[in-house]
Motif scaffolding. Structure first.
Motif, PDB file in Angstrom:
ATOM      1  N   ARG A 124       0.822  -1.205   0.000  1.00 24.78           N
ATOM      2  CA  ARG A 124       0.000   0.000   0.000  1.00 24.78           C
ATOM      3  C   ARG A 124       0.862   1.263   0.000  1.00 24.78           C
ATOM      4  O   ARG A 124       0.497   2.278  -0.610  1.00 24.78           O
ATOM      5  CB  ARG A 124      -0.934  -0.011   1.205  1.00 24.78           C
ATOM      6  CG  ARG A 124      -2.201  -0.823   0.983  1.00 24.78           C
ATOM      7  CD  ARG A 124      -3.032  -0.958   2.228  1.00 24.78           C
ATOM      8  NE  ARG A 124      -2.420  -1.905   3.165  1.00 24.78           N
ATOM      9  CZ  ARG A 124      -2.970  -2.286   4.308  1.00 24.78           C
ATOM     10  NH1 ARG A 124      -4.140  -1.801   4.650  1.00 24.78           N
ATOM     11  NH2 ARG A 124      -2.372  -3.144   5.096  1.00 24.78           N
ATOM     12  N   GLN A 304      -3.723   1.706  -5.927  1.00 20.34           N
ATOM     13  CA  GLN A 304      -4.105   1.464  -4.530  1.00 20.34           C
ATOM     14  C   GLN A 304      -4.695   0.064  -4.350  1.00 20.34           C
ATOM     15  O   GLN A 304      -4.391  -0.633  -3.378  1.00 20.34           O
ATOM     16  CB  GLN A 304      -5.120   2.522  -4.089  1.00 20.34           C
ATOM     17  CG  GLN A 304      -4.651   3.948  -4.266  1.00 20.34           C
ATOM     18  CD  GLN A 304      -3.312   4.197  -3.608  1.00 20.34           C
ATOM     19  OE1 GLN A 304      -3.131   3.912  -2.425  1.00 20.34           O
ATOM     20  NE2 GLN A 304      -2.365   4.718  -4.360  1.00 20.34           N
ATOM     21  N   TRP A 305      -5.534  -0.338  -5.274  1.00 16.50           N
ATOM     22  CA  TRP A 305      -6.139  -1.662  -5.209  1.00 16.50           C
ATOM     23  C   TRP A 305      -5.066  -2.743  -5.355  1.00 16.50           C
ATOM     24  O   TRP A 305      -5.050  -3.741  -4.614  1.00 16.50           O
ATOM     25  CB  TRP A 305      -7.199  -1.776  -6.309  1.00 16.50           C
ATOM     26  CG  TRP A 305      -8.100  -2.971  -6.175  1.00 16.50           C
ATOM     27  CD1 TRP A 305      -8.063  -3.942  -5.217  1.00 16.50           C
ATOM     28  CD2 TRP A 305      -9.192  -3.301  -7.043  1.00 16.50           C
ATOM     29  NE1 TRP A 305      -9.045  -4.861  -5.437  1.00 16.50           N
ATOM     30  CE2 TRP A 305      -9.760  -4.496  -6.545  1.00 16.50           C
ATOM     31  CE3 TRP A 305      -9.730  -2.716  -8.180  1.00 16.50           C
ATOM     32  CZ2 TRP A 305     -10.842  -5.106  -7.157  1.00 16.50           C
ATOM     33  CZ3 TRP A 305     -10.818  -3.326  -8.789  1.00 16.50           C
ATOM     34  CH2 TRP A 305     -11.354  -4.504  -8.280  1.00 16.50           C
ATOM     35  N   ARG A 308      -3.078  -3.266  -2.137  1.00 16.31           N
ATOM     36  CA  ARG A 308      -3.786  -4.055  -1.124  1.00 16.31           C
ATOM     37  C   ARG A 308      -3.792  -5.541  -1.483  1.00 16.31           C
ATOM     38  O   ARG A 308      -3.674  -6.404  -0.604  1.00 16.31           O
ATOM     39  CB  ARG A 308      -5.222  -3.534  -0.990  1.00 16.31           C
ATOM     40  CG  ARG A 308      -5.301  -2.180  -0.303  1.00 16.31           C
ATOM     41  CD  ARG A 308      -6.747  -1.685  -0.187  1.00 16.31           C
ATOM     42  NE  ARG A 308      -6.850  -0.490   0.634  1.00 16.31           N
ATOM     43  CZ  ARG A 308      -6.641   0.737   0.207  1.00 16.31           C
ATOM     44  NH1 ARG A 308      -6.332   0.925  -1.070  1.00 16.31           N
ATOM     45  NH2 ARG A 308      -6.736   1.777   1.017  1.00 16.31           N
ATOM     46  N   ASP A 311      -0.405  -6.965  -0.482  1.00 15.41           N
ATOM     47  CA  ASP A 311      -0.231  -7.164   0.954  1.00 15.41           C
ATOM     48  C   ASP A 311      -1.013  -8.363   1.474  1.00 15.41           C
ATOM     49  O   ASP A 311      -0.577  -9.039   2.412  1.00 15.41           O
ATOM     50  CB  ASP A 311      -0.673  -5.908   1.710  1.00 15.41           C
ATOM     51  CG  ASP A 311       0.302  -4.747   1.511  1.00 15.41           C
ATOM     52  OD1 ASP A 311       1.461  -5.016   1.165  1.00 15.41           O
ATOM     53  OD2 ASP A 311      -0.109  -3.585   1.701  1.00 15.41           O
ATOM     54  N   LYS A 312      -2.174  -8.646   0.863  1.00 17.31           N
ATOM     55  CA  LYS A 312      -3.025  -9.720   1.375  1.00 17.31           C
ATOM     56  C   LYS A 312      -2.784 -11.065   0.690  1.00 17.31           C
ATOM     57  O   LYS A 312      -2.822 -12.111   1.341  1.00 17.31           O
ATOM     58  CB  LYS A 312      -4.498  -9.335   1.211  1.00 17.31           C
ATOM     59  CG  LYS A 312      -4.912  -8.150   2.080  1.00 17.31           C
ATOM     60  CD  LYS A 312      -6.383  -7.813   1.870  1.00 17.31           C
ATOM     61  CE  LYS A 312      -6.809  -6.628   2.737  1.00 17.31           C
ATOM     62  NZ  LYS A 312      -8.245  -6.279   2.527  1.00 17.31           N
TER      63      LYS A 312
END
Length: 571
Positions: A124, A304-305, A308, A311-312
């Protein structure tokens, strides 16, 4: 860091807007102006690897400051170019030093951002970093059009206040300057600068010299040969400029390949879309800049998407999604180019930008996370070298496709004009060069055959240019399609961080022979007073106090007992 990096990104697009005024006032030729633009990109590609290594050796804060100073001083000197016979060499030299400053600045700035955030938050953070810098890049053409109305020299001077803000914020941030006590591989630096410079020069000049020119292939082949020598040389060095062992990671190699194919489209689209808007859509430079804002709107949101997702779930879903969305976006955009309507195209422009947004931040972040011994500057230098090399290839290949297709279509258009049949090929080439060079909204003037033919056939030429650009944008879609198949080979998962602090805490590591060692294996010399170990058994523990039942634990034992993974005998 974002202010400093945005300054270098803006400079890649803002000068192209002012090109017609620079040519007119200084009396430069079209090829001379191309050298002014290419000098910056050439220097940027040649020195990125060196800039990344210097960030590791000297500390990122010092290199950021040094790069910013070099960049802004060069910008001021570009704006002070004399109006005489020395104008062209003056601009070329200081545009090249601008590229050197940017090559020092960018890897060091990105290394600072990476070092501040842990692995689980890096996606992010870098998505925000790339999203904001990308949005500021989109302001380059808009700002260039506004400043050019005052004076074209202001497109260089605008870097001064941005650089001052960047320097003040860098000093106030009190960034830790972690340095490595290793020598600089000067020979390797000279080899990669020569190899990258020669090969990129060949690609950049292919449109001017021609693909059938011996000079074109001499530069490309010679540069690739020097790069091959560089790779062989680096493999034998104890402290290489670029640690090629990082390419043993399949994930890092896939990240680099996906970045390469994505950058074939990302950087060239600024040029081709801007010129298309001015020629086929009859847009002004400011309107062309607004046309590109659709692209960056999709880019910023998807960045931005994608961060994320990284990170996940790791990078693989973001890379696959980005390549698929980008390929579809560029293909649909290409199909709408002949509608000659900005209103009908904006959804597909935004979709293409979203595809690049899903790719850029996750691939760059994942590549940095794979850094060996936390060499963030070095790995950033590698990825940025790949990006700029791909951009040079994309501009050369797609520029050639556009030129040849446009020339053929204009030749067909001129069959219905008063131009003599034997003169049509040469007039078509002149029109193509005039249109694809540095187009603006002004109607061509003059009484020569080229200007007259352009005025009479301008509506048809606008459609010819749109049809020629379709091939370019379909090519960009194909590049992202190839990137998708590369992304399928990504092993998945998230990279584990390996920082120097982690290495210091890890009292036991496993060497090549599978034997544990009582201190981390280092690439450089062993610490003073301690022999360097690469294999062999660990030293035996010293005997403990008699009757204690515990014995003196080794450093390995203390580590294992403290972390709870194992206990020493007798406890």
């Amino acid at each position: 860091m974002m202010c400093a990096v945005a300054m270098t990104f803006i400079d890649q697009t803002i000068v192209s807007i002012a090109a017609p005024d620079i040519v007119s006032e200084l009396g430069l030729s079209a090829s001379g102006m191309q050298w002014v633009i290419n000098a910056y990109l050439l220097s940027l590609a040649a020195f990125f690897a060196l800039g990344g290594r210097l960030a590791d050796l000297w500390g990122p804060r010092r290199v950021v400051i040094a790069g910013t100073v070099v960049f802004v001083v060069s910008s001021v000197l570009c704006g002070c170019v004399p109006d005489d016979g020395y104008a062209l060499p003056w601009l070329v030299v200081f545009r090249a030093t601008q590229g050197l400053g940017a090559a020092l600045l960018f890897p060091a700035a990105l290394a600072v951002v990476v070092a501040v955030f842990p692995v689980e938050r890096r996606g992010r953070a870098l998505a925000l970093f790339f999203g904001l810098t990308g949005a500021l890049t989109a302001l380059g053409p808009l700002l260039g059009g506004w400043l050019t109305a005052w004076t074209w020299r202001a497109v260089f001077w605008v870097n001064v206040p941005v650089a001052v803000v960047a320097l003040v914020l860098t000093v106030l941030a009190r960034i830790s300057d972690r340095r490595r006590k290793e020598p600089l591989d000067v020979t390797g630096a000279l080899l990669i600068v020569a190899g990258m410079g020669l090969s990129v020069l060949g690609f950049q000049q292919a449109s001017a010299w021609g693909w059938d020119s011996a000079w074109t292939w001499l530069c490309i082949a010679g540069g690739l040969a020097v790069l091959a020598v560089f790779c062989r040389y680096e493999l034998r060095q104890q402290h290489p400029l670029v640690d090629l062992a990082v390419f043993r990671s399949r994930a890092f190699t896939v990240d680099a390949l996906v970045l390469f194919f994505a950058m074939l489209a990302f950087v060239p689209v600024f040029f081709f879309a801007s010129v298309y808007a001015q020629v086929s859509l009859s847009a002004s430079p400011n309107q062309a800049a607004l046309y590109l804002l659709y692209f960056f709107a999709g880019f910023a949101l998807a960045s931005q998407w994608g961060g994320r997702i990284l990170d996940k779930q790791g990078p693989r879903p973001a890379l696959r999604l980005g390549c698929a969305v980008g390929a579809a976006g560029f293909a649909l955009w290409a199909g709408k180019l002949t509608d000659l309507s900005m209103h009908d195209q904006w959804p597909y422009v935004a979709l293409a930008g979203a595809g690049i947004g899903f790719i850029l931040a996750p691939a760059s972040t994942e590549a940095v996370n794979r850094a060996i011994d936390a060499s963030y500057g070095e790995v950033t230098g590698i990825t940025q070298t790949v990006r700029n090399y791909a951009a040079s290839v994309g501009l050369a290949v797609f520029g050639t496709v556009l030129t040849h297709t446009m020339t053929d279509r204009v030749t067909e258009t001129l069959r219905g004009s008063d131009v003599p049949p034997d003169a049509r090929p040469s007039v078509a080439r002149d029109i193509t060069e005039a249109v694809t060079g540095h187009a603006d909204e002004r109607t061509p003037t003059g009484g020569d055959a080229t200007a007259t033919a352009m005025r009479e056939a301008m509506p048809a030429i606008r459609m010819d240019f749109a049809e020629a650009n379709q091939w370019v944008f379909y090519g960009m879609a194909i590049a992202l399609g190839i990137g998708y198949f590369c992304a399928l080979r990504h092993p998945g998962g998230r990279a584990a961080e390996a920082t120097p602090a982690d290495a210091a805490r890890a009292q036991c590591v496993t060497g090549p022979s599978g034997v544990r060692h009582p201190w981390p294996v280092r690439r450089g010399p062993a610490p003073p007073g301690r022999p360097r170990r690469t294999s062999g058994p660990a030293p035996l523990p010293a005997p403990g106090r008699a009757g204690s039942g515990r014995g003196r634990r080794t450093r390995c034992g203390r580590r294992r007992a403290r972390t709870g993974r194992a206990r020493t005998p007798g406890r």
